[in-house]
Scaffold this motif. Structure first.
Motif, mmCIF file in Angstrom:
data_model
loop_
_atom_site.group_PDB
_atom_site.id
_atom_site.type_symbol
_atom_site.label_atom_id
_atom_site.label_comp_id
_atom_site.label_asym_id
_atom_site.label_seq_id
_atom_site.Cartn_x
_atom_site.Cartn_y
_atom_site.Cartn_z
ATOM 1 N N ILE A 144 -35.661 -33.074 6.110
ATOM 2 C CA ILE A 144 -34.738 -34.207 6.043
ATOM 3 C C ILE A 144 -33.562 -33.818 5.162
ATOM 4 O O ILE A 144 -33.750 -33.428 4.012
ATOM 5 C CB ILE A 144 -35.446 -35.455 5.479
ATOM 6 C CG1 ILE A 144 -36.596 -35.867 6.409
ATOM 7 C CG2 ILE A 144 -34.465 -36.600 5.280
ATOM 8 C CD1 ILE A 144 -37.517 -36.914 5.822
ATOM 9 N N ASP A 145 -32.354 -33.909 5.687
ATOM 10 C CA ASP A 145 -31.158 -33.431 4.995
ATOM 11 C C ASP A 145 -30.324 -34.622 4.521
ATOM 12 O O ASP A 145 -29.675 -35.288 5.326
ATOM 13 C CB ASP A 145 -30.341 -32.546 5.949
ATOM 14 C CG ASP A 145 -29.130 -31.916 5.283
ATOM 15 O OD1 ASP A 145 -28.961 -32.080 4.056
ATOM 16 O OD2 ASP A 145 -28.350 -31.248 5.994
ATOM 17 N N ILE A 146 -30.369 -34.899 3.225
ATOM 18 C CA ILE A 146 -29.598 -36.006 2.647
ATOM 19 C C ILE A 146 -28.606 -35.434 1.651
ATOM 20 O O ILE A 146 -28.995 -34.822 0.656
ATOM 21 C CB ILE A 146 -30.506 -37.025 1.926
ATOM 22 C CG1 ILE A 146 -31.649 -37.489 2.832
ATOM 23 C CG2 ILE A 146 -29.683 -38.218 1.463
ATOM 24 C CD1 ILE A 146 -32.628 -38.428 2.153
ATOM 25 N N VAL A 165 -30.451 -36.550 9.274
ATOM 26 C CA VAL A 165 -29.304 -35.997 8.547
ATOM 27 C C VAL A 165 -28.441 -37.160 8.058
ATOM 28 O O VAL A 165 -28.069 -38.035 8.838
ATOM 29 C CB VAL A 165 -28.453 -35.068 9.441
ATOM 30 C CG1 VAL A 165 -27.237 -34.549 8.667
ATOM 31 C CG2 VAL A 165 -29.289 -33.906 9.960
ATOM 32 N N ILE A 166 -28.122 -37.179 6.760
ATOM 33 C CA ILE A 166 -27.279 -38.215 6.171
ATOM 34 C C ILE A 166 -26.121 -37.521 5.468
ATOM 35 O O ILE A 166 -26.320 -36.748 4.533
ATOM 36 C CB ILE A 166 -28.077 -39.086 5.176
ATOM 37 C CG1 ILE A 166 -29.257 -39.749 5.887
ATOM 38 C CG2 ILE A 166 -27.168 -40.130 4.539
ATOM 39 C CD1 ILE A 166 -30.175 -40.516 4.962
ATOM 40 N N THR A 169 -20.463 -38.941 2.840
ATOM 41 C CA THR A 169 -19.796 -40.222 2.588
ATOM 42 C C THR A 169 -20.480 -41.393 3.290
ATOM 43 O O THR A 169 -19.902 -42.472 3.393
ATOM 44 C CB THR A 169 -18.314 -40.150 3.016
ATOM 45 O OG1 THR A 169 -18.233 -39.876 4.423
ATOM 46 C CG2 THR A 169 -17.583 -39.061 2.250
ATOM 47 N N ALA A 170 -21.693 -41.176 3.766
ATOM 48 C CA ALA A 170 -22.450 -42.271 4.388
ATOM 49 C C ALA A 170 -22.783 -43.326 3.335
ATOM 50 O O ALA A 170 -23.017 -43.016 2.167
ATOM 51 C CB ALA A 170 -23.726 -41.734 5.022
ATOM 52 N N ILE A 171 -22.804 -44.571 3.767
ATOM 53 C CA ILE A 171 -23.192 -45.690 2.902
ATOM 54 C C ILE A 171 -24.318 -46.436 3.594
ATOM 55 O O ILE A 171 -24.181 -46.878 4.741
ATOM 56 C CB ILE A 171 -22.010 -46.642 2.645
ATOM 57 C CG1 ILE A 171 -20.869 -45.889 1.942
ATOM 58 C CG2 ILE A 171 -22.456 -47.829 1.808
ATOM 59 C CD1 ILE A 171 -19.614 -46.734 1.771
ATOM 60 N N ILE A 172 -25.436 -46.575 2.905
ATOM 61 C CA ILE A 172 -26.615 -47.242 3.458
ATOM 62 C C ILE A 172 -26.962 -48.411 2.550
ATOM 63 O O ILE A 172 -27.091 -48.252 1.337
ATOM 64 C CB ILE A 172 -27.798 -46.259 3.564
ATOM 65 C CG1 ILE A 172 -27.445 -45.116 4.522
ATOM 66 C CG2 ILE A 172 -29.056 -46.976 4.033
ATOM 67 C CD1 ILE A 172 -28.507 -44.045 4.603
ATOM 68 N N GLY A 173 -27.111 -49.575 3.131
ATOM 69 C CA GLY A 173 -27.389 -50.773 2.349
ATOM 70 C C GLY A 173 -28.830 -50.860 1.889
ATOM 71 O O GLY A 173 -29.572 -49.873 1.877
#
Length: 290
Positions: A144-146, A165-166, A169-173
């Motif tokens: 898992i690539d974060i 893959v995350i 600049t991803a935003i997760i609530g």
């Protein structure tokens, strides 16, 4: 070893020693935290030159900055609180989950999230190179690539997880669930008039609170909230069937006890972090279910 030490200090009977007692657990946390922070100071000092500006700092300046960063990083109760919420989200969200121990030791998603929580804090404190190393260790262990620069809220659950893959600049609530092979990626990258990629701009998607996502989600799209029924089930992360109910206020109390132990240990942190020989008080740092 640093990640293992931090994990053991946060959750002593899961990642440290399973035979700890109420009389020995706080002393184990104090000793483990002191040793681990000593090592972290050196790693931060070694990583700073890779992210330094055009003006190179002296060895003394790097040492002082590394000590200050490590001191700020040592405020671990916030990471522990997020970790508790992540584990409880997995317990509530996966019908196959049977215990806290199973989630924390066997689920690649929760392991990857723990590495991300450490890496993200280092990234926030200005050590992106070391943060990427920590993140890459988690990637190697779990598939898992974060990226450590991603912003992820509480109660985050990755189900199965292979191939997730995350991006940076991803935003997760909050209370979000991802499934295997999800890519929160960017299909296009902005470039200047010379065709050189522009870095540091938002290029990854936003996943809103209470969403469940599979497949690929690209910049400019937002994951919709999960159906009300699934959202309600996901919110009920204060209960599970292993050993009875885990109440949310119980978990909060556990976090507060850990805050107390860390506060007691502030004087026992290495000399670079203003240490002294004071002994910690005896308080339980067990997570409910340990």
């Amino acid at each position: 070893m640093i990640v293992n030490g931090l994990s053991a200090a946060l959750f002593p009977t899961h990642y440290g020693r399973p035979n700890l007692t109420d009389e020995s657990i706080d002393y184990f946390v104090g000793d483990t935290l002191t040793t681990t922070l000593n090592r972290l100071v050196e790693q931060v000092r070694g990583g700073l030159p890779f992210s330094a500006g055009p003006d190179e700092a002296s060895i003394e300046e790097l040492g002082q900055k590394a000590a200050a960063i490590t001191r700020d990083f040592a405020a671990l109760p916030g990471i522990r609180a997020l970790r508790v919420s992540d584990v409880q989200a997995a317990l509530a969200g996966d019908p196959a989950a049977t215990s806290v121990a199973e989630i924390m030791l066997c689920y690649p998603g929760t392991i990857a999230i723990l590495y991300y929580r450490f890496a993200h804090r280092l990234h926030q404190l200005g050590v992106p190179f070391l943060a990427r190393l920590v993140s890459d260790i988690g990637h190697s262990l779990t598939g898992i690539d974060i990226h450590p620069g991603a912003r992820i809220g509480a109660s985050f659950f990755i189900d199965h997880g292979t191939g997730v893959v995350i991006g940076e600049t991803a935003i997760i609530g909050q209370r979000v669930r991802l499934y295997q092979a999800v890519t929160l990626g960017a299909k296009r990258f902005p470039a200047d008039e010379n065709g050189v990629l522009i870095k540091g701009v938002a290029r990854h998607p936003v996943v809103e609170d209470d969403a469940a996502q599979d497949g690929r989600l690209e910049r400019g799209l937002r994951a919709v909230a999960a159906p009300a029924r699934a959202r309600q089930r996901h919110r009920e992360f204060g209960r599970h069937r292993a050993g009875g109910a885990i109440e949310q206020q119980h978990a909060v109390a556990q976090v507060q006890r850990f805050v107390d132990v860390v506060r007691d240990q502030q004087q026992a942190v290495p000399s670079a972090l203003n240490s002294s020989s004071s002994q910690p008080k005896r308080r339980s740092t067990r997570l409910v279910g340990e």
